[in-house]
Design a protein around this motif. Structure first.
Motif, PDB file in Angstrom:
ATOM      1  N   SER A 211      70.633  62.877  23.756  1.00 36.59           N
ATOM      2  CA  SER A 211      69.405  62.799  23.947  1.00 36.59           C
ATOM      3  C   SER A 211      68.611  61.340  23.854  1.00 36.59           C
ATOM      4  CB  SER A 211      68.906  63.517  22.474  1.00 36.59           C
ATOM      5  OG  SER A 211      67.626  63.351  22.473  1.00 36.59           O
ATOM      6  N   TYR A 212      67.942  61.262  24.964  1.00 33.43           N
ATOM      7  CA  TYR A 212      67.486  59.674  25.277  1.00 33.43           C
ATOM      8  C   TYR A 212      66.147  60.024  25.455  1.00 33.43           C
ATOM      9  CZ  TYR A 212      72.416  59.164  26.973  1.00 33.43           C
ATOM     10  OH  TYR A 212      73.620  59.408  26.971  1.00 33.43           O
ATOM     11  N   PRO A 213      65.341  60.126  24.335  1.00 32.61           N
ATOM     12  CA  PRO A 213      63.762  60.004  24.333  1.00 32.61           C
ATOM     13  C   PRO A 213      63.197  59.034  25.209  1.00 32.61           C
ATOM     14  CG  PRO A 213      64.554  59.624  22.131  1.00 32.61           C
ATOM     15  CD  PRO A 213      65.782  59.507  22.979  1.00 32.61           C
ATOM     16  N   GLY A 223      70.238  53.066  26.523  1.00 37.67           N
ATOM     17  CA  GLY A 223      70.543  54.218  26.143  1.00 37.67           C
ATOM     18  C   GLY A 223      72.106  54.479  25.690  1.00 37.67           C
ATOM     19  N   LEU A 224      72.916  53.953  26.209  1.00 30.20           N
ATOM     20  CA  LEU A 224      74.473  54.039  25.694  1.00 30.20           C
ATOM     21  C   LEU A 224      74.804  52.725  26.516  1.00 30.20           C
ATOM     22  CD1 LEU A 224      75.760  56.112  24.140  1.00 30.20           C
ATOM     23  CD2 LEU A 224      76.467  57.194  26.232  1.00 30.20           C
ATOM     24  N   ALA A 225      75.535  51.906  25.551  1.00 32.95           N
ATOM     25  CA  ALA A 225      76.039  50.659  26.106  1.00 32.95           C
ATOM     26  C   ALA A 225      77.539  50.958  27.185  1.00 32.95           C
ATOM     27  CB  ALA A 225      76.389  50.009  25.247  1.00 32.95           C
ATOM     28  N   THR A 228      84.174  53.057  28.587  1.00 37.72           N
ATOM     29  CA  THR A 228      84.859  54.037  29.500  1.00 37.72           C
ATOM     30  C   THR A 228      85.110  55.236  28.387  1.00 37.72           C
ATOM     31  OG1 THR A 228      86.984  53.235  28.741  1.00 37.72           O
ATOM     32  CG2 THR A 228      86.158  52.624  31.083  1.00 37.72           C
ATOM     33  N   ASP A 229      85.317  56.475  28.858  1.00 32.62           N
ATOM     34  CA  ASP A 229      85.698  57.730  28.050  1.00 32.62           C
ATOM     35  C   ASP A 229      86.895  57.830  27.877  1.00 32.62           C
ATOM     36  OD1 ASP A 229      82.867  58.492  28.264  1.00 32.62           O
ATOM     37  OD2 ASP A 229      83.105  59.833  29.915  1.00 32.62           O
ATOM     38  N   SER A 230      87.403  58.052  26.571  1.00 34.95           N
ATOM     39  CA  SER A 230      88.800  58.152  26.194  1.00 34.95           C
ATOM     40  C   SER A 230      89.551  59.326  26.597  1.00 34.95           C
ATOM     41  CB  SER A 230      88.994  58.311  24.755  1.00 34.95           C
ATOM     42  OG  SER A 230      88.349  57.022  24.032  1.00 34.95           O
ATOM     43  N   GLY A 242      69.760  58.320  34.873  1.00 33.84           N
ATOM     44  CA  GLY A 242      69.894  57.598  33.756  1.00 33.84           C
ATOM     45  C   GLY A 242      71.222  57.027  33.809  1.00 33.84           C
ATOM     46  N   LEU A 243      72.163  57.665  34.109  1.00 40.81           N
ATOM     47  CA  LEU A 243      73.647  57.095  34.141  1.00 40.81           C
ATOM     48  C   LEU A 243      73.951  56.129  35.144  1.00 40.81           C
ATOM     49  CD1 LEU A 243      76.661  57.744  33.310  1.00 40.81           C
ATOM     50  CD2 LEU A 243      76.888  59.607  34.776  1.00 40.81           C
ATOM     51  N   LYS A 244      74.381  55.226  34.957  1.00 42.87           N
ATOM     52  CA  LYS A 244      74.867  54.216  35.969  1.00 42.87           C
ATOM     53  C   LYS A 244      76.430  53.904  35.917  1.00 42.87           C
ATOM     54  CE  LYS A 244      70.719  50.980  36.371  1.00 42.87           C
ATOM     55  NZ  LYS A 244      70.314  49.900  36.206  1.00 42.87           N
ATOM     56  N   GLN A 284      77.129  53.265  31.938  1.00 41.45           N
ATOM     57  CA  GLN A 284      76.309  52.975  30.759  1.00 41.45           C
ATOM     58  C   GLN A 284      75.009  53.888  31.206  1.00 41.45           C
ATOM     59  OE1 GLN A 284      73.299  49.919  30.824  1.00 41.45           O
ATOM     60  NE2 GLN A 284      74.327  48.862  32.918  1.00 41.45           N
ATOM     61  N   VAL A 285      74.120  54.301  30.015  1.00 41.52           N
ATOM     62  CA  VAL A 285      72.860  54.851  30.411  1.00 41.52           C
ATOM     63  C   VAL A 285      71.475  54.155  30.163  1.00 41.52           C
ATOM     64  CG1 VAL A 285      71.493  56.937  29.603  1.00 41.52           C
ATOM     65  CG2 VAL A 285      73.830  57.146  29.811  1.00 41.52           C
ATOM     66  N   VAL A 286      70.676  54.206  31.204  1.00 41.43           N
ATOM     67  CA  VAL A 286      69.636  53.599  30.852  1.00 41.43           C
ATOM     68  C   VAL A 286      68.413  54.392  30.767  1.00 41.43           C
ATOM     69  CG1 VAL A 286      69.987  51.608  32.525  1.00 41.43           C
ATOM     70  CG2 VAL A 286      69.131  53.633  33.509  1.00 41.43           C
ATOM     71  N   HIS A 292      62.110  62.272  28.718  1.00 40.99           N
ATOM     72  CA  HIS A 292      63.078  62.713  27.648  1.00 40.99           C
ATOM     73  C   HIS A 292      64.346  63.176  28.240  1.00 40.99           C
ATOM     74  CE1 HIS A 292      64.214  64.816  23.530  1.00 40.99           C
ATOM     75  NE2 HIS A 292      65.297  63.940  24.007  1.00 40.99           N
ATOM     76  N   ARG A 293      65.476  62.533  28.435  1.00 35.80           N
ATOM     77  CA  ARG A 293      66.587  62.682  29.125  1.00 35.80           C
ATOM     78  C   ARG A 293      67.682  63.630  28.100  1.00 35.80           C
ATOM     79  NH1 ARG A 293      71.422  60.246  30.683  1.00 35.80           N
ATOM     80  NH2 ARG A 293      72.394  60.930  32.958  1.00 35.80           N
ATOM     81  N   LEU A 294      68.169  64.632  28.681  1.00 35.17           N
ATOM     82  CA  LEU A 294      69.273  65.295  27.761  1.00 35.17           C
ATOM     83  C   LEU A 294      70.567  65.430  28.795  1.00 35.17           C
ATOM     84  CD1 LEU A 294      66.543  67.566  26.588  1.00 35.17           C
ATOM     85  CD2 LEU A 294      68.247  66.548  24.889  1.00 35.17           C
ATOM     86  N   VAL A 296      74.858  66.761  28.570  1.00 40.78           N
ATOM     87  CA  VAL A 296      75.867  67.517  28.030  1.00 40.78           C
ATOM     88  C   VAL A 296      77.085  66.974  28.513  1.00 40.78           C
ATOM     89  CG1 VAL A 296      76.657  69.877  27.321  1.00 40.78           C
ATOM     90  CG2 VAL A 296      74.432  69.398  27.780  1.00 40.78           C
ATOM     91  N   ALA A 297      77.781  66.412  27.791  1.00 37.73           N
ATOM     92  CA  ALA A 297      79.133  65.902  28.267  1.00 37.73           C
ATOM     93  C   ALA A 297      80.306  66.907  27.526  1.00 37.73           C
ATOM     94  CB  ALA A 297      79.463  64.601  27.628  1.00 37.73           C
ATOM     95  N   TYR A 298      81.226  67.166  28.267  1.00 35.65           N
ATOM     96  CA  TYR A 298      82.379  67.935  27.788  1.00 35.65           C
ATOM     97  C   TYR A 298      83.661  67.066  28.189  1.00 35.65           C
ATOM     98  CZ  TYR A 298      86.242  71.568  27.822  1.00 35.65           C
ATOM     99  OH  TYR A 298      87.579  72.250  27.541  1.00 35.65           O
ATOM    100  N   PHE A 299      84.308  66.541  26.968  1.00 34.95           N
ATOM    101  CA  PHE A 299      85.456  65.673  27.016  1.00 34.95           C
ATOM    102  C   PHE A 299      86.940  66.530  26.988  1.00 34.95           C
ATOM    103  CE2 PHE A 299      81.960  63.417  25.015  1.00 34.95           C
ATOM    104  CZ  PHE A 299      82.042  62.152  25.854  1.00 34.95           C
ATOM    105  N   TYR A 300      87.493  66.281  27.865  1.00 33.69           N
ATOM    106  CA  TYR A 300      88.901  67.031  28.066  1.00 33.69           C
ATOM    107  C   TYR A 300      90.108  66.202  27.833  1.00 33.69           C
ATOM    108  CZ  TYR A 300      91.710  70.551  30.079  1.00 33.69           C
ATOM    109  OH  TYR A 300      92.919  71.552  30.298  1.00 33.69           O
TER     110      TYR A 300
HETATM  111  O1  LIG Z   1      74.362  60.745  29.177  1.00 31.21           O
HETATM  112  C1  LIG Z   1      75.143  60.397  30.269  1.00 31.21           C
HETATM  113  O2  LIG Z   1      74.719  60.290  31.152  1.00 31.21           O
HETATM  114  C2  LIG Z   1      76.546  59.755  29.893  1.00 31.21           C
HETATM  115  C3  LIG Z   1      76.847  60.195  28.488  1.00 31.21           C
HETATM  116  C4  LIG Z   1      78.420  59.496  28.248  1.00 31.21           C
HETATM  117  O3  LIG Z   1      78.955  58.645  28.912  1.00 31.21           O
HETATM  118  C5  LIG Z   1      79.191  59.838  26.971  1.00 31.21           C
HETATM  119  O4  LIG Z   1      78.636  60.818  26.049  1.00 31.21           O
HETATM  120  O5  LIG Z   1      80.367  59.444  27.013  1.00 31.21           O
END
Ligand SMILES: O=C(O)CCC(=O)C(=O)O
Ligand SMILES: [Fe+2]
Length: 356
Positions: A211-213, A223-225, A228-230, A242-244, A284-286, A292-294, A296-300
């Motif tokens: 959630s990014y108000p 929003g998020l520095a 990389t995802d693990s 918002g995602l870059k 990253q996220v700006v 208000h940006r929402l 949903v991330a699914y990590f596999y």
């Molecule tokens: O909210 C987004 O656009 C990216 C979220 C993200 O990178 C994460 O949850 O790892």
């Protein structure tokens, strides 16, 4: 599923939830939330008219297109992915309801309570002095206990929704993974932990609601520095921008909202599996002033205790694999200690293709 993205040991870092402000009500940006860029990532926004590939899964060339996107970008968007729009909308709505709950209630299910997943800041938050303009909620395994606390009356409705989302995402993630590896000549028999059907019955998977108000001073907030995802791969639902993503040659590229598309990121474990052929995308996220940006991330991920190493078919006869083998659980410890050096810590030889 025994471990989690969010309950891996936090070794040297602790999250201090009492320091978390309710950012939705702030009219000015507190200094603790003000950033002056990122030392490690001095790149600017891309001025080149480039955008991440959008791939139609019904396209007979999808496999090559995905392979190319993974190699060149480490990210792409997919359409015709088979996930119903209603399911995506419903999960986004439930997420909006969750973050709208009073702070006291959200803190009851905070990540620190018993070391379980739950409500809190992103994992990388503990690596920075400044705070990020976001909050999140991670589900790993059953969300029942947390949902019961958040919604004592109708928690079962939310559990059903979550279960359906996980089931559908799991199928899609397996499909995308086989397509991306298929383009490198890898088949189901090349990964023993994929299980008989190739559906990774013993995978690790987590869902993170972000959630990014809206923010009074978006240019100085983050929003998020960059990270990389693990995961092996991540599937992200976004309905506002918002995602870059970082493209070394051109800089940061904003990922547009393509109707009915999902964003797919190559994570660190696919980078390892591919012996460095696929880069895990830095993103990253700006934030912005009005919306208000929402997301949903699914990590596999791979099963927590299975040792994963570069696929032998992708390592030349006279080459050393680029990475030593490691379990996801072990890797998450490296990542929580220093997210930016985790990959290089397990690297076994000098880069041969410049990626990673
Ligand atoms: O909210 C987004 O656009 C990216 C979220 C993200 O990178 C994460 O949850 O790892
Ligand atoms: Fe991410």
């Amino acid at each position: 599923m025994a471990s989690s993205i969010s309950n891996a040991p936090r070794e040297s870092h602790t999250v201090h939830h009492h320091e978390l402000l309710d950012i939705t009500s702030l009219k000015d940006l507190p200094e603790s939330y003000a950033w002056k860029g990122f030392d490690r990532f001095p790149m600017k926004d891309s001025t080149a008219p480039v955008t991440i590939p959008v791939i139609d899964l019904a396209d007979p060339k999808a496999i090559e297109l995905i392979g190319h996107a993974c190699k060149t970008w480490g990210t792409f968007q997919v359409t015709n992915h088979g996930i119903q729009k209603k399911l995506l909308d419903d999960v986004e709505k439930a997420s909006r309801e969750l973050f709208a709950l009073p702070m006291e209630q959200k803190l009851k299910v905070s990540e620190t309570a018993g070391g379980l997943p739950g409500y809190g800041q992103a994992r990388i938050a503990s690596c920075f002095a400044q705070k990020m303009w976001s909050e999140g909620f991670t589900v790993y395994g059953s969300p029942l206990e947390h949902f019961r606390q958040l919604w004592p009356e109708d928690y079962s409705k939310y559990c059903d929704l979550y279960e359906e989302y996980e089931k559908q995402m799991r199928k899609l993630a397996a499909k995308l993974l086989w397509l991306s590896l298929g383009s490198l000549g890898i088949s189901k028999s090349d990964i023993d932990w994929a299980g008989q059907t190739g559906e990774f019955e013993t995978r690790s998977a987590a869902i993170r609601l972000n959630s990014y108000p809206s923010c009074p001073d978006p240019d100085r907030a983050v929003g998020l520095a960059p990270h990389t995802d693990s995961s092996i791969i991540t599937i992200l639902h976004q309905s506002t921008v918002g995602l870059k993503v970082l493209r070394e040659e051109t800089g940061w590229v904003l990922v547009p909202v393509v109707p009915d598309a999902l964003v797919v990121n190559v994570g660190d474990f696919l980078h390892i599996l591919s012996n460095g052929l696929y880069p895990s995308v830095t993103h990253q996220v700006v934030v912005n002033r009005t919306q208000h940006r929402l997301t949903v991330a699914y990590f596999y991920g791979s099963p927590p205790e299975v040792k994963v190493s570069p696929l032998s078919k992708l390592v030349g006869p006279c080459e050393t694999p680029l990475y030593r083998s490691i379990t996801w659980q072990e890797y998450l410890i490296h990542k929580s200690q220093d997210p930016y050096s985790a990959l290089s810590k397990i690297r076994s030889s000098a880069p041969f293709n410049g990626s990673g």
